[in-house]
Write a protein that holds these residues in place. Structure first.
Motif, PDB file in Angstrom:
ATOM      1  N   THR A 191       0.837  -1.203   0.000  1.00 29.15           N
ATOM      2  CA  THR A 191       0.000   0.000   0.000  1.00 29.15           C
ATOM      3  C   THR A 191       0.873   1.255   0.000  1.00 29.15           C
ATOM      4  O   THR A 191       0.651   2.174   0.797  1.00 29.15           O
ATOM      5  CB  THR A 191      -0.917  -0.003   1.222  1.00 29.15           C
ATOM      6  N   ASP A 192       1.853   1.321  -0.890  1.00 29.03           N
ATOM      7  CA  ASP A 192       2.774   2.457  -0.912  1.00 29.03           C
ATOM      8  C   ASP A 192       2.110   3.721  -1.454  1.00 29.03           C
ATOM      9  O   ASP A 192       2.441   4.820  -1.021  1.00 29.03           O
ATOM     10  CB  ASP A 192       3.989   2.112  -1.782  1.00 29.03           C
ATOM     11  N   ILE A 193       1.210   3.577  -2.426  1.00 26.84           N
ATOM     12  CA  ILE A 193       0.546   4.734  -3.037  1.00 26.84           C
ATOM     13  C   ILE A 193      -0.957   4.577  -2.860  1.00 26.84           C
ATOM     14  O   ILE A 193      -1.540   3.577  -3.276  1.00 26.84           O
ATOM     15  CB  ILE A 193       0.903   4.850  -4.527  1.00 26.84           C
ATOM     16  N   ASP A 194      -1.570   5.575  -2.218  1.00 22.49           N
ATOM     17  CA  ASP A 194      -3.010   5.537  -1.929  1.00 22.49           C
ATOM     18  C   ASP A 194      -3.664   6.743  -2.596  1.00 22.49           C
ATOM     19  O   ASP A 194      -3.345   7.890  -2.271  1.00 22.49           O
ATOM     20  CB  ASP A 194      -3.224   5.571  -0.411  1.00 22.49           C
ATOM     21  N   LEU A 195      -4.557   6.491  -3.536  1.00 25.32           N
ATOM     22  CA  LEU A 195      -5.243   7.551  -4.266  1.00 25.32           C
ATOM     23  C   LEU A 195      -6.643   7.761  -3.689  1.00 25.32           C
ATOM     24  O   LEU A 195      -7.297   6.802  -3.281  1.00 25.32           O
ATOM     25  CB  LEU A 195      -5.348   7.192  -5.751  1.00 25.32           C
ATOM     26  N   SER A 196      -7.091   9.006  -3.674  1.00 23.77           N
ATOM     27  CA  SER A 196      -8.423   9.303  -3.136  1.00 23.77           C
ATOM     28  C   SER A 196      -8.964  10.580  -3.755  1.00 23.77           C
ATOM     29  O   SER A 196      -8.221  11.359  -4.363  1.00 23.77           O
ATOM     30  CB  SER A 196      -8.380   9.435  -1.607  1.00 23.77           C
ATOM     31  N   VAL A 197     -10.277  10.768  -3.576  1.00 23.88           N
ATOM     32  CA  VAL A 197     -10.981  11.930  -4.126  1.00 23.88           C
ATOM     33  C   VAL A 197     -11.827  12.556  -3.026  1.00 23.88           C
ATOM     34  O   VAL A 197     -12.473  11.842  -2.243  1.00 23.88           O
ATOM     35  CB  VAL A 197     -11.872  11.508  -5.316  1.00 23.88           C
ATOM     36  N   ASP A 198     -11.829  13.883  -2.971  1.00 31.20           N
ATOM     37  CA  ASP A 198     -12.706  14.584  -2.025  1.00 31.20           C
ATOM     38  C   ASP A 198     -13.234  15.852  -2.701  1.00 31.20           C
ATOM     39  O   ASP A 198     -13.190  15.985  -3.935  1.00 31.20           O
ATOM     40  CB  ASP A 198     -11.972  14.890  -0.720  1.00 31.20           C
ATOM     41  N   GLU A 199     -13.739  16.781  -1.895  1.00 32.63           N
ATOM     42  CA  GLU A 199     -14.339  18.001  -2.432  1.00 32.63           C
ATOM     43  C   GLU A 199     -13.351  18.853  -3.211  1.00 32.63           C
ATOM     44  O   GLU A 199     -13.750  19.697  -4.032  1.00 32.63           O
ATOM     45  CB  GLU A 199     -14.917  18.826  -1.278  1.00 32.63           C
ATOM     46  N   LYS A 200     -12.053  18.651  -3.002  1.00 37.39           N
ATOM     47  CA  LYS A 200     -11.042  19.487  -3.649  1.00 37.39           C
ATOM     48  C   LYS A 200     -10.338  18.800  -4.805  1.00 37.39           C
ATOM     49  O   LYS A 200      -9.430  19.371  -5.409  1.00 37.39           O
ATOM     50  CB  LYS A 200     -10.023  19.961  -2.615  1.00 37.39           C
ATOM     51  N   GLY A 201     -10.695  17.540  -5.105  1.00 35.16           N
ATOM     52  CA  GLY A 201     -10.124  16.899  -6.273  1.00 35.16           C
ATOM     53  C   GLY A 201      -9.424  15.582  -5.984  1.00 35.16           C
ATOM     54  O   GLY A 201      -9.788  14.851  -5.045  1.00 35.16           O
ATOM     55  N   LEU A 202      -8.409  15.289  -6.807  1.00 34.81           N
ATOM     56  CA  LEU A 202      -7.705  14.007  -6.771  1.00 34.81           C
ATOM     57  C   LEU A 202      -6.417  14.137  -5.964  1.00 34.81           C
ATOM     58  O   LEU A 202      -5.646  15.087  -6.152  1.00 34.81           O
ATOM     59  CB  LEU A 202      -7.387  13.565  -8.207  1.00 34.81           C
ATOM     60  N   TRP A 203      -6.175  13.135  -5.085  1.00 31.81           N
ATOM     61  CA  TRP A 203      -5.020  13.175  -4.177  1.00 31.81           C
ATOM     62  C   TRP A 203      -4.235  11.862  -4.252  1.00 31.81           C
ATOM     63  O   TRP A 203      -4.792  10.811  -4.570  1.00 31.81           O
ATOM     64  CB  TRP A 203      -5.465  13.371  -2.733  1.00 31.81           C
TER      65      TRP A 203
END
Length: 467
Positions: free
Chosen positions: A337-349
């Motif tokens: 789990t070295d890279i974890d991508l996510s999305v919220d109200e401000k965009g892509l992280w």
């Protein structure tokens, strides 16, 4: 003795003609006793019909047997009289087979010895590294700080209350001082914003106040579903509707299948309406959905991929600069789990770490079209010291344990202020192995994958106001 001598003299007198040829011999017999032997030539026979005696024959037989045995041991072809011709060959074959077995076992033992020696050297290196790390930590003791967290005043359901957060003692390590820590004390006045219910549109943004008990939607059918991801696109694109949910099982070396469900009910029943086959293998549980695309890490690399669901093709790919991968900087539960991508109200992280950050969590905001890094933040909390993380309203939250049934969300970092602080929000791992947790902007809930189970958590957010 006297009788023997008399007998010998009588013999000499009776055989006078042979007197000059008689002889007397004395010697020890086989038992060691003294024995006299009187020899007289035969007056009639010139020679005996047989030469030698029993003793000579026995001696010759023993010598022959000894010669045959010596010849067999030296590899010769001599055979003992009366013995079958194949006996010597069998003896030689058995000896050769035993020798071959002994040589083979010796080679195996030598290989095992070399392997154990290599493992021993590796363990010695690891012990030396651990010893050096221990010495380094001993030379940098925690300062004697006892920060006092002031009480937080709140109002819930028109009932006034006052409570204090637990004290948090943190060790300041110069290697992790990336700017002001920002979590030595907590000063905020918080007012409650109720959690959304049903299909109410709640666009409020603030700090996380609480997480409700988990709600279980489905249990995986087989071992492939022990770990996994489930997602919902907050800005779905045709041909898929806004209620479409997606699931990926992440156990196995060939993670390609992506299952789509018309709604939560179909997901709970296990009836997919669409199955996509990803063109590149997926790594771990850090994927996310945004604006009609699946964003994920390609297996065994730091490359990010944007996969367009409508065209079922790769729309963009880019390496995340200097990001660790394949178990270099994972969460504490592992799973690459070295890279974890996510999305919220401000965009892509993207949440990850680098060698430059020395294992501390790095947060980067990405361009959803090109996957370029727009801006990055370095926190002062180690990535492998937390079980997982998620982002809500530009704020990173970390989970303390993936296995404890009763744990806490223990840290929050605000990208707007570039400040972090310790928190203590109760969180429940109902099934004891939480391998994925992410914020669903579509439902404003937390989605998680807990030991074969697909679960969700209602959350409560509050607005932070100036003092």
């Amino acid at each position: 003795m006297f009788f023997l001598l008399s007998f010998c003299l009588c013999g000499l007198l009776l055989q006078g003609e042979a007197q000059d040829k008689a002889s007397l011999w004395r010697g020890n017999d086989r038992s060691g006793r003294c024995q006299y032997t009187f020899t007289v030539p035969s007056p009639v026979e010139s020679s005996c019909p047989q030469t030698g005696g029993p003793e000579m024959d026995g001696l010759k037989a023993r010598l022959s047997l000894l010669e045959v045995l010596v010849s067999q041991l030296s590899g010769g072809d001599s055979r003992l009289p009366g013995v079958q011709q194949g006996a010597g060959a069998r003896v030689q074959s058995d000896l050769q087979e035993a020798l071959n077995r002994a040589v083979g076992e010796k080679n195996l033992l030598q290989s095992e010895k070399e392997r154990l020696e290599r493992e021993l050297k590796g363990l010695q290196l690891r012990m030396e590294e651990m010893r050096r790390e221990t010495e380094r930590l001993r030379n940098k003791p925690c300062p004697q700080q006892t920060p006092v967290v002031p009480p937080i005043f709140c109002r819930i359901f028109t009932v006034s209350c006052i409570f204090s957060l637990p004290r948090v003692f943190l060790c300041s390590d110069s290697a992790w001082q990336h700017g002001s820590p920002g979590f030595q004390e907590l000063k905020a006045a918080v007012t409650e914003v109720p959690a959304p219910e049903g299909n109410d549109d709640n666009t409020g943004c603030g700090e996380l106040l609480s997480v409700a008990e988990p709600v279980t939607h489905r249990k995986a059918d087989n071992i492939a579903g022990k770990y996994g991801i489930w997602m919902q696109d907050p800005e779905a694109v045709s041909p898929y509707g806004p209620n479409m949910l997606w699931r990926i099982d992440t156990i196995g070396s060939e993670i390609r299948q992506m299952f789509g469900y018309e709604d939560l009910e179909q997901l709970s029943k296990g009836f997919p309406s669409k199955v996509l086959l990803l063109p590149e293998l997926l790594e771990s549980t850090g994927a996310t959905l945004y604006k009609g695309s699946l964003y994920y890490q390609r297996r065994n690399s730091r490359t990010l991929i944007r996969y367009d669901l409508a065209s079922e093709s790769i729309a963009a790919r880019r390496e995340l600069p200097h990001a660790g991968f394949r178990g270099q900087f994972p969460y504490s539960w592992g799973g690459y789990t070295d890279i974890d991508l996510s999305v919220d109200e401000k965009g892509l992280w993207a949440v990850y770490s680098t060698n430059k950050a020395k294992g501390a969590i790095v947060i980067s905001q990405l361009n959803p079209e090109s996957l370029e890094v727009k801006k990055s933040w370095e926190t002062n909390i180690r990535k492998n010291s937390v079980a997982n993380s998620f982002i809500i309203c530009g704020k990173l939250y970390t989970l303390a344990s993936y296995a404890s049934h009763e744990t806490i969300i223990n840290y929050m970092y605000d990208t707007e202020t570039s400040q972090g602080k310790a928190v203590a929000i109760p969180f429940r791992n109902k099934y004891g192995y939480n391998s994925m947790i992410d914020y669903s902007l579509a439902q404003r809930k937390l989605f998680a994958w807990d030991n074969f189970h697909i679960v969700s958590y209602d959350i409560r957010l509050g607005r932070q106001q100036a003092n």
